[in-house]
Design an enzyme around this catalytic site. Structure first.
Site, PDB file in Angstrom:
ATOM      1  CD  GLU A 208      -1.790  -2.396   1.349  1.00  0.00           C
ATOM      2  OE1 GLU A 208      -0.651  -2.662   1.782  1.00  0.00           O
ATOM      3  OE2 GLU A 208      -2.659  -3.272   1.144  1.00  0.00           O
TER       4      GLU A 208
ATOM      5  CG  HIS B  23     -11.440  -7.431   6.642  1.00  0.00           C
ATOM      6  ND1 HIS B  23     -10.678  -8.163   7.519  1.00  0.00           N
ATOM      7  CD2 HIS B  23     -10.864  -7.619   5.427  1.00  0.00           C
ATOM      8  CE1 HIS B  23      -9.698  -8.771   6.863  1.00  0.00           C
ATOM      9  NE2 HIS B  23      -9.800  -8.462   5.587  1.00  0.00           N
TER      10      HIS B  23
HETATM   11  C1  LIG Z   1      -1.673  -4.831   4.163  1.00  0.00           C
HETATM   12  C2  LIG Z   1      -2.737  -5.683   3.550  1.00  0.00           C
HETATM   13  N1  LIG Z   1      -3.166  -5.404   2.302  1.00  0.00           N
HETATM   14  C3  LIG Z   1      -4.135  -6.155   1.737  1.00  0.00           C
HETATM   15  C4  LIG Z   1      -4.691  -7.196   2.392  1.00  0.00           C
HETATM   16  C5  LIG Z   1      -5.806  -8.015   1.746  1.00  0.00           C
HETATM   17  N2  LIG Z   1      -5.348  -9.393   1.504  1.00  0.00           N
HETATM   18  C6  LIG Z   1      -5.631 -10.375   2.374  1.00  0.00           C
HETATM   19  S1  LIG Z   1      -4.918 -11.818   1.975  1.00  0.00           S
HETATM   20  C7  LIG Z   1      -4.272 -11.175   0.548  1.00  0.00           C
HETATM   21  C8  LIG Z   1      -3.424 -12.048  -0.343  1.00  0.00           C
HETATM   22  C9  LIG Z   1      -2.339 -12.719   0.435  1.00  0.00           C
HETATM   23  O1  LIG Z   1      -1.481 -13.421  -0.373  1.00  0.00           O
HETATM   24  P1  LIG Z   1      -0.223 -14.206   0.212  1.00  0.00           P
HETATM   25  O2  LIG Z   1       0.518 -13.343   1.164  1.00  0.00           O
HETATM   26  O3  LIG Z   1       0.546 -14.757  -0.915  1.00  0.00           O
HETATM   27  O4  LIG Z   1      -0.869 -15.360   1.094  1.00  0.00           O
HETATM   28  P2  LIG Z   1      -1.881 -16.530   0.642  1.00  0.00           P
HETATM   29  O5  LIG Z   1      -3.259 -15.957   0.740  1.00  0.00           O
HETATM   30  O6  LIG Z   1      -1.525 -16.932  -0.734  1.00  0.00           O
HETATM   31  O7  LIG Z   1      -1.683 -17.604   1.638  1.00  0.00           O
HETATM   32  C10 LIG Z   1      -4.614  -9.827   0.425  1.00  0.00           C
HETATM   33  C11 LIG Z   1      -4.218  -8.957  -0.692  1.00  0.00           C
HETATM   34  C12 LIG Z   1      -4.233  -7.435   3.702  1.00  0.00           C
HETATM   35  N3  LIG Z   1      -4.741  -8.429   4.447  1.00  0.00           N
HETATM   36  N4  LIG Z   1      -3.266  -6.682   4.243  1.00  0.00           N
END
Ligand SMILES: Cc1ncc(C[n+]2csc(CCOP(=O)(O)OP(=O)(O)O)c2C)c(N)n1
Lengths: 332, 345
Positions: free
Chosen positions: B80, B147
């Site tokens: 972000e 959220h």
């Molecule tokens: C700072 C932040 N930005 C956006 C999100 C929204 N978000 C939740 S999970 C996710 C994807 C996570 O991907 P990854 O770290 O690869 O983990 P995975 O879900 O594949 O286990 C996003 C964008 C968040 N939780 N925190």
């Protein structure tokens, strides 16, 4: 696996299967409308989460991510606790204030993550730092998705642990997708293990669907940290077999990719290993499966019977020493 | 009923179905506004997490990638600070970026970029940052503490950042357009509970809703309620209940714009009614109601017949479990109770 007994090797299977079955139950309950909020799955990734946590010992601390339910089970969290948590019940670990793996328990050495990604590495680097400062031979272990490695917080936390030589083991999970974004769109060098070189710490890349390979790498890193060797990064290559959460039908995922990874299913592979090496017979495995289902039957019925929180409890617990928050004009 | 009467009723019915079809949701209104601005001005582009291939966590930008291409619809890493920082840099080159925070709670990692870089840019260097940062805010969705937040007061004390929070589809579209055209940073808060729950037919022609202008959502002489976002709908419901049960008429002001704030509309109404209730979803301490109360105090104390009161969330995080979240959130009855107290004062 030399340093794991037959019982332990069977136990690894038990946790993987328990995780998968519990997540299956959760999905079923979700479809019945009994789960509150989002539901996340670790289908296909159970091995890395469980095998990494299995390398920890009593007194070590764990900081799970949202898909590390298996690691929590290994560290003594019960299926019932997870059910209560997902059902937003009063007796869940968060008393209904938060959900999923988000709970903290100093007795069992668990730190609950927050949703904002990357933050956990900073906090777990502090847990690790405390072991170092107190000269205690303990280790902290945490997980980070490939997507979350791209946050500023992840970088700062990793670097702090690296320069401090804190006893932290970081499991970097590349499961192919961060929500609907591919690994190479998150990180230009998709070998997350190369981060280790940048931070000046030991790193290794392993097949995340091979429980024993993950265990071996985690054990080595945990032992090194315990021995004063500082932090390590272990990259596990795996695959997210479900959408980001229940609401996501993952239409963007090519079916052939799912097929490919289904053939690499970590539990199927582990069963083949156990049987081929005569570490468990098929009937022993069936026996464990039966035990798991019985355990889950009981956990589900207990969790379902458990009450929802008292609304007024929403006002308590923000501070240790302050009375509950007030409703002010709402109480006129 | 006469034959003509029936025909007219049928025609009206048909009209209604046509209008029902033409009515767009709050979410679609934001989407239309973005789309039209991108069509009209090629310097407008959007960036954020999962907004291109997936079309956004709430599908708000579904189809944008196909239409505008990958140069203008950019899936970013989970970063972000970089999203907002890069937007600032691009704006210095004459582009007009619109950043999506997947949930507005995740604006936290971009706080430094916003309050120190974007907000102070024009004042320090005479070069502003023409950026929009938008995202879903608010509770009611069982999203838990991360959220569900309303973040306006985190930014209220920062000079140099404008903030808007529409309550209707009309304003949602008009304000996103105004935000994109505004030469300074604008935070655009969209209440996720309203995304698919409010709907209206929008004008065909291009329009904007001026930033800094409030709207009188309901006229009345007995009491002024100042509010915004999802709480506009709850306040209107409360006002109808009071009208039906007590015969008193409550005026409801929908702020639309939180910074700058439309003091004139607030003061004009309070001078008329002599009583004011401020309603917001975020917790009470440091909430925007405190600022509004102070302004009323400074600008029209002599007109007040009762103390200014506020109905807000309690000073806690937003809890997850339904009974807790429902208790945390301001409900229609809370507004009715406080309104009655003020009317009787
Ligand atoms: C700072 C932040 N930005 C956006 C999100 C929204 N978000 C939740 S999970 C996710 C994807 C996570 O991907 P990854 O770290 O690869 O983990 P995975 O879900 O594949 O286990 C996003 C964008 C968040 N939780 N925190």
């Amino acid at each position: 696996m030399d340093d794991l007994s037959q019982t332990q090797l069977q136990e690894l299977y038990y946790y993987m299967k328990l995780t998968r079955s519990l997540e299956g139950r959760l999905e079923f309950l979700f479809k019945q409308g009994k789960i509150v909020g989002g539901l996340y799955s670790s289908l296909g990734q159970e091995a890395e989460s469980i095998a990494a946590a299995y390398a920890l010992e009593d007194g070590d601390w764990l900081g799970p991510g949202i898909r590390n339910l298996g690691a929590l089970l290994v560290r003594g969290v019960s299926p019932k606790e997870m059910l209560l948590q997902y059902m937003a019940k009063a007796d869940g670990p968060c008393r209904g204030k938060d959900t999923t793996t988000h709970f903290t328990d100093p007795v069992r050495g668990l730190v609950g993550p927050i949703s904002p990604l990357g933050t956990m590495i900073c906090v777990m680097s502090g847990v690790a730092l405390s072991f170092k400062l107190r000269r205690e031979p303990q280790v902290a272990l945490t997980f980070i998705g490939e997507g979350a490695t791209r946050t500023g917080a992840a970088h700062e936390g990793t670097n702090l642990a690296a320069v401090q030589g804190s006893p932290l083991v970081l499991i970097a999970e590349d499961n192919g997708w961060a929500f609907a974004t591919r690994t190479h769109e998150e990180v230009a060098n998709t070998n997350l293990v190369d981060m280790a070189e940048g931070y000046g710490v030991p790193g290794v890349q392993v097949d995340g669907n091979d429980a024993l390979a993950v265990y071996a790498a985690a054990k080595e890193a945990v032992d090194r940290a315990r021995g004063g060797g500082g932090m390590s990064i272990i990259e596990v290559k795996t695959y997210r077999m479900k959408g980001h959460a229940q609401h996501d039908a993952q239409k963007y995922v090519p079916p052939e990719e799912l097929e490919l990874w289904r053939a690499r299913d970590p539990i199927d592979r582990y069963i083949s290993y156990l049987t081929a090496e005569s570490l468990a017979t098929e009937s022993e495995i069936a026996e464990m499966d039966k035990r798991i289902e019985a355990e889950l039957d009981q956990a589900v019925s207990e969790a379902e019977a458990s009450p929802m929180p008292d609304p007024v409890s929403a006002l308590s617990g923000t501070y240790a020493d302050a009375p509950p928050a007030e409703l002010w004009a709402r109480e006129l | 009923m006469t034959v003509t009467g029936v025909a007219a009723a049928q025609a009206a019915g048909e009209q209604e179905t046509i209008d029902e079809k033409k009515a767009v949701t709050y979410l679609e209104a934001i989407r239309e506004g973005l789309w039209e601005e991108m069509e009209a001005d090629e310097s407008v582009f959007i960036l954020g997490e999962d907004i291109a291939r997936y079309g956004g966590a709430f599908k708000l930008t579904d189809g944008f990638l196909d239409h505008f291409g990958a140069d203008r619809v950019i899936d970013t890493p989970i970063s972000e600070a970089a999203i907002v920082g890069a937007a600032i840099g691009a704006s210095h080159r004459g582009l007009k970026p619109v950043c999506e925070m997947q949930f507005i709670d995740f604006i936290a990692p971009a706080f430094d970029m916003l309050v120190n870089f974007a907000a102070k840019s024009r004042y320090r260097t005479q070069i502003g940052a023409q950026i929009v940062v938008r995202g879903p805010c608010g509770g009611g969705g069982r999203g838990g503490p991360f959220h569900s937040q309303n973040v306006e007061s985190y930014f209220l004390n920062v000079a140099g950042i404008k903030m808007v929070a529409p309550a209707t589809a009309y304003d949602a579209k008009g304000l996103i357009k105004a935000a994109i055209r505004d030469p300074d940073p604008v935070l655009y808060f969209e209440h996720k509970f309203l995304y698919r729950r409010v709907k209206e037919v929008l004008p065909d022609e291009d329009y904007v809703v001026a930033i800094g202008s409030a709207r009188i959502a309901r006229e009345g002489g007995g009491l002024t309620i100042v509010t915004f976002g999802q709480m506009v709908h709850k306040s209107l419901e409360a006002a109808e209940k009071i009208s039906a049960e007590d015969g008193a008429e409550v005026e409801v002001i929908d702020l639309r714009s939180l910074n700058p704030m439309d003091d004139e509309t607030i003061i004009g109404s309070v001078r008329k009614t002599g009583r004011c209730l401020i309603v917001h979803e975020a917790p009470r301490t440091g909430g925007i109601a405190g600022e509004i109360t102070a302004r009323i105090n400074e600008l029209c104390f002599e007109w007040l017949d009762a103390p200014v009161r506020r109905v807000t969330g309690p000073d806690t995080p937003v809890p997850f479990s339904p009974p807790l979240e429902d208790y945390f959130l301001v409900q229609v009855d809370d507004i009715v109770k406080a309104s009655r107290w003020l009317l009787a004062y």
